[in-house]
Design a protein around this motif. Structure first.
Motif, short mmCIF file in Angstrom:
data_model
loop_
_atom_site.label_atom_id
_atom_site.label_comp_id
_atom_site.label_asym_id
_atom_site.label_seq_id
_atom_site.Cartn_x
_atom_site.Cartn_y
_atom_site.Cartn_z
N UNK A 47 0.82 -1.20 0.00
CA UNK A 47 0.00 0.00 0.00
C UNK A 47 0.86 1.26 0.00
N UNK A 48 1.88 1.28 0.85
CA UNK A 48 2.77 2.44 0.94
C UNK A 48 3.44 2.72 -0.40
N UNK A 49 3.96 1.69 -1.03
CA UNK A 49 4.63 1.86 -2.32
C UNK A 49 3.67 2.40 -3.38
N UNK A 50 2.46 1.87 -3.39
CA UNK A 50 1.47 2.28 -4.39
C UNK A 50 1.08 3.74 -4.20
N UNK A 51 0.79 4.12 -2.95
CA UNK A 51 0.35 5.50 -2.69
C UNK A 51 1.47 6.49 -2.94
N UNK A 52 2.70 6.12 -2.58
CA UNK A 52 3.84 6.99 -2.85
C UNK A 52 3.99 7.25 -4.35
N UNK A 53 3.85 6.21 -5.13
CA UNK A 53 4.00 6.35 -6.59
C UNK A 53 2.92 7.27 -7.16
N UNK A 54 1.69 7.06 -6.70
CA UNK A 54 0.57 7.87 -7.19
C UNK A 54 0.77 9.34 -6.85
N UNK A 55 1.16 9.61 -5.60
CA UNK A 55 1.25 11.00 -5.13
C UNK A 55 2.55 11.71 -5.47
N UNK A 56 3.66 10.96 -5.59
CA UNK A 56 4.96 11.61 -5.67
C UNK A 56 5.68 11.49 -7.00
N UNK A 57 5.23 10.63 -7.88
CA UNK A 57 5.91 10.48 -9.17
C UNK A 57 5.89 11.80 -9.94
N UNK A 58 4.79 12.52 -9.88
CA UNK A 58 4.68 13.80 -10.57
C UNK A 58 5.63 14.85 -10.03
N UNK A 59 5.59 15.15 -8.72
CA UNK A 59 6.50 16.16 -8.16
C UNK A 59 7.98 15.84 -8.34
N UNK A 60 8.36 14.56 -8.31
CA UNK A 60 9.77 14.20 -8.46
C UNK A 60 10.21 14.17 -9.92
N UNK A 61 9.27 13.95 -10.83
CA UNK A 61 9.61 13.94 -12.24
C UNK A 61 10.64 12.88 -12.58
N UNK A 62 11.66 13.30 -13.31
CA UNK A 62 12.70 12.37 -13.77
C UNK A 62 13.49 11.76 -12.62
N UNK B 226 14.94 6.75 -9.12
CA UNK B 226 15.97 6.60 -8.09
C UNK B 226 15.40 6.87 -6.70
N UNK B 227 14.53 7.88 -6.62
CA UNK B 227 13.94 8.24 -5.33
C UNK B 227 13.04 7.11 -4.82
N UNK B 228 12.36 6.44 -5.72
CA UNK B 228 11.49 5.33 -5.33
C UNK B 228 12.29 4.22 -4.66
N UNK B 229 13.49 3.94 -5.18
CA UNK B 229 14.35 2.93 -4.57
C UNK B 229 14.76 3.33 -3.16
N UNK B 230 15.07 4.62 -2.98
CA UNK B 230 15.45 5.13 -1.66
C UNK B 230 14.29 4.97 -0.69
N UNK B 231 13.10 5.35 -1.14
CA UNK B 231 11.93 5.30 -0.26
C UNK B 231 11.57 3.86 0.12
N UNK B 232 11.82 2.93 -0.77
CA UNK B 232 11.55 1.53 -0.44
C UNK B 232 12.49 1.04 0.66
N UNK B 233 13.75 1.47 0.59
CA UNK B 233 14.70 1.10 1.65
C UNK B 233 14.31 1.76 2.98
N UNK B 234 13.96 3.04 2.91
CA UNK B 234 13.60 3.77 4.12
C UNK B 234 12.36 3.18 4.78
N UNK B 235 11.44 2.70 3.97
CA UNK B 235 10.15 2.24 4.43
C UNK B 235 10.25 1.15 5.50
N UNK B 236 11.19 0.23 5.33
CA UNK B 236 11.27 -0.94 6.22
C UNK B 236 12.30 -0.80 7.33
N UNK B 237 12.86 0.37 7.51
CA UNK B 237 13.86 0.58 8.55
C UNK B 237 13.23 0.51 9.95
N UNK B 238 13.95 -0.03 10.94
CA UNK B 238 13.44 -0.04 12.32
C UNK B 238 13.21 1.38 12.86
#
Length: 238
Positions: A71-86, A90-102
């Motif tokens: 769910x987190x990955x899906x909503x992030x893509x929907x909301x943030x792909x536009x503002x981040x653009x190109x 790379x940012x999506x990969x970073x957010x996926x790593x951050x997502x599961x951190x303790x």
């Protein structure tokens, strides 16, 4: 000899003070993290004219279910792909790593009464936050505030940020800090004009300005709201 001895004593005292301060900061963060399950215990009620009931739940990055991760990955893509653009792939990969951190703490928002059946209560958004140190100031850093489009503009975001600020103050943080993309003009307007945040002195635009650097820029701003004089002097005042 006495002057040299005095200088040595002052240096030792300064080192000791810095070590003591660092230890206090570490203990403060440790205490804030250890009590994360209680962060919602005194949460204010969500009141609005839309007759919308919300149920909140705490979470931690290393304890997320596969459904929540998806769910987190899906909503992030929907909301943030536009503002981040190109920059998004790379940012999506970073957010996926951050997502599961303790260190990643969450507030999940469900539509429904106070004791919903999870099978029937749809999730409509989340906040990802952490406790950290910025410029030797303990802060609550908001990594993400994401809501489904249908629930944006209903004061849910404002309610969640007020809750985050309450959590920060209860845990003796000096400020709430967040990063926002410049292209995300609606988010910038929300934080600056509706919630009274300020562009931080540590934001790239302010740093470059203070150094007299022309032509250098970043795609984001760092915003903050401070709660004490020390944090204000460091994070707000240029």
């Amino acid at each position: 000899m006495e002057m040299a001895s005095s200088r040595s004593s002052k240096k030792h005292q300064t080192r000791t003070q810095k070590m003591q301060r660092k230890k206090r900061m570490e203990e403060l963060l440790k205490s804030a993290y250890s009590s994360y399950k209680n962060h919602l215990s005194d949460s204010p009620l969500y009141n609005n004219s839309n007759a919308l009931s919300l149920f909140l739940e705490s979470g931690r990055g290393d304890k997320l279910s596969s459904n929540l991760k998806e769910y987190i990955q899906k909503l992030l893509k929907i909301n943030m792909e536009g503002p981040y653009g190109a920059e998004w792939p790379e940012e999506e990969k970073v957010k996926r790593r951050e997502m599961s951190s303790p260190e990643a703490l969450y507030i999940f928002v469900y539509k429904g009464p106070s004791t919903p059946s999870k099978a029937e209560a749809p999730i409509i958004g989340f906040v990802h936050y952490r406790f950290t140190i910025e410029e030797e100031i303990p802060v609550l850093y908001v990594y993400e505030l994401q809501l489904e489009e249908a629930y944006q503009g209903m004061a849910v975001g404002k309610f969640l940020m007020q809750l985050v600020e309450l959590i920060a103050c209860k845990n003796c943080m000096g400020a709430v800090v967040l990063t926002v993309q410049k292209r995300n003009t609606s988010a910038i307007n929300f934080y600056l004009n509706k919630l009274s945040y300020n562009i931080s002195a540590i934001s790239p635009s302010k740093v470059y300005q203070s150094l007299g650097v022309i032509g250098e820029d970043k795609s984001y701003e760092i915003l903050c709201k401070t709660f004490d004089h020390e944090a204000k002097a460091v994070l707000e005042e240029e």
